[in-house]
Scaffold this active site. Sequence first.
Site, mmCIF file in Angstrom:
data_model
loop_
_atom_site.group_PDB
_atom_site.id
_atom_site.type_symbol
_atom_site.label_atom_id
_atom_site.label_comp_id
_atom_site.label_asym_id
_atom_site.label_seq_id
_atom_site.Cartn_x
_atom_site.Cartn_y
_atom_site.Cartn_z
ATOM 1 C CB SER A 294 -0.884 -0.017 1.257
ATOM 2 O OG SER A 294 -1.651 1.155 1.329
ATOM 3 N N GLY B 136 2.722 3.139 -5.000
ATOM 4 C CA GLY B 136 2.546 3.849 -6.277
ATOM 5 C C GLY B 136 1.860 3.034 -7.363
ATOM 6 C CB ILE C 37 -1.941 -5.090 -1.924
ATOM 7 C CG1 ILE C 37 -2.209 -3.616 -1.589
ATOM 8 C CG2 ILE C 37 -0.838 -5.650 -1.023
ATOM 9 C CD1 ILE C 37 -2.735 -3.372 -0.184
ATOM 10 C CB SER C 38 -1.905 -9.236 -5.654
ATOM 11 O OG SER C 38 -1.113 -8.296 -6.348
ATOM 12 N N GLY D 111 -4.363 -7.279 10.224
ATOM 13 C CA GLY D 111 -4.006 -8.011 8.998
ATOM 14 C C GLY D 111 -3.619 -7.080 7.873
#
Lengths: 299, 299
Positions: free
Chosen positions: A39, A42, A110-111, A160
């Site tokens: 996060s 960019g 984000i994965s 989390g």
Amino acid sequence: MSTLSNSTNIFWQECPVGKVERQKLLNQRGCVVWITGLSGSGKSTLACSLSRELHSRGKLSYVLDGDNLRHGLNKDLSFKPEDRTENIRRVGEVAKLFADAGLICIASLISPYRKDRDACRAMLPDANFIEVYMNVPLALCEARDTKGLYKLARAGKIKGFTGIDDPYEPPLNCEIEIQPKDGFCATPGAMAGQVVSYLEDKGFLKDHKTPKAGSVAAAGGRQSDRDMVMNSPVVAWVANVSADLCQYIACNPERLSSDHVLHLLFCFPFQHLHRLALSFCSPSTFSDHDDDRDTLHSD
Amino acid sequence: MSTLSNSTNIFWQECPVGKVERQKLLNQRGCVVWITGLSGSGKSTLACSLSRELHSRGKLSYVLDGDNLRHGLNKDLSFKPEDRTENIRRVGEVAKLFADAGLICIASLISPYRKDRDACRAMLPDANFIEVYMNVPLALCEARDTKGLYKLARAGKIKGFTGIDDPYEPPLNCEIEIQPKDGFCATPGAMAGQVVSYLEDKGFLKDHKTPKAGSVAAAGGRQSDRDMVMNSPVVAWVANVSADLCQYIACNPERLSSDHVLHLLFCFPFQHLHRLALSFCSPSTFSDHDDDRDTLHSD
């Protein structure tokens, strides 16, 4: 079609207009550009900049933003590990559909888990899944904290959170890695340029060297060259300069001496305005404006 | 981004390249053509035919086929009522994304429940959701039984089959209704023509009257007119004629006297070949071939 089993009695429907035909229509090759990273690293900035740059070349792209999809397709999912996995799976499936439709699909999520990203990669022919890793150190992302989420996570108000109390697994085999150099973030234009170069090299942007003034819309034969110059390319270019400037300032606050700020706020835009004015005499000068944008980074 | 709640701490990401810009690039307006009807009513046939017809006009469309999606995005869903609802919801959300990307998205699903379809309609600005009702009587669908599913359902081997032991709720406010006339099924070309006319009237296909030879790809300036004539329009047209013929025969077996069969199998294709030959002298004669295809129906 039993009520119990899932995929029984399902017939695959083939259509005579396929990916090849759509790619021919669009004069590009469909693929998925999958942007992963912490996060605040960019991802969305790159996604937007890349989308602008492709659009200015007359290429059709579409951004699947992880946050946006959680308002729609994935609004039933939480951030529990299994729901994160399902979130990524669905985005992967939709990205695959967009690539099949012939678009350059830019997925920005984000994965955090490698296996989820690899599962998406496995859905597509390998060369059509282009993983872009925003390799920005946690400390820098947290210092920026553009959405104020790290602060909440550190205060224990979000559980989390990737990078704080949930892991981020960096790619082992990504196609493109984007990282700060000497502590400087690259500009959005420079980052997009890196991806565009890759797409060009791999042949996803066919005929990108044909006249730039709207390689698709110009087909309608309605808009004059001057209209086109006043439309997407110039608008996209001005937007790029503004975005670069804002991003540079936001990203490198500690670097800015007062001289530097003066140069950025006054001299730099005038250099671009000068080129903009010149471009009205000769629209073709637009084609190589990447160099300019890159000066922001090396400035 | 709490692990408990779903859509908290989600930021909407706006991108400067939006639907308007993509529509300008494509020279069309994004929308969803939602085809609903019983199994075997001709939804997929219409979807393919419509996709071919749009492609031949240089318009970008994409088919979301209910069965196909159950192999991918929706493979975790069964045919229980709540899973059917979720199935339709996801397809609606994805269709919305495609329309936002500027495509003419053709969704082809039984979608038996009115409330589920209306929920999809509610996702989109009203005029951009075009509901097409395949109003084909159950008896006719069952007589055709293209996939052999009605037989299985009647034998009790499939439970909850729409039209047999699960309801189909016809639309109350659909934009387009397609139905057999005097017991004759319309040809795929005629059905697609009905939808294309609607899309044209409502301005979704801008500039469709500009030279037909690939209004998008021609922008690349690579293909000669003759190449274009030999590519998508002719191929699509020949495919249309073949599909029309097969569909007509499959759909109206009881109507076929031996004279009729002889006419269809021999005379009719030759009429089209004659026109095809003529078209090489004058490519512009392609532009009005809809009339021809319609003769199949009124034949």
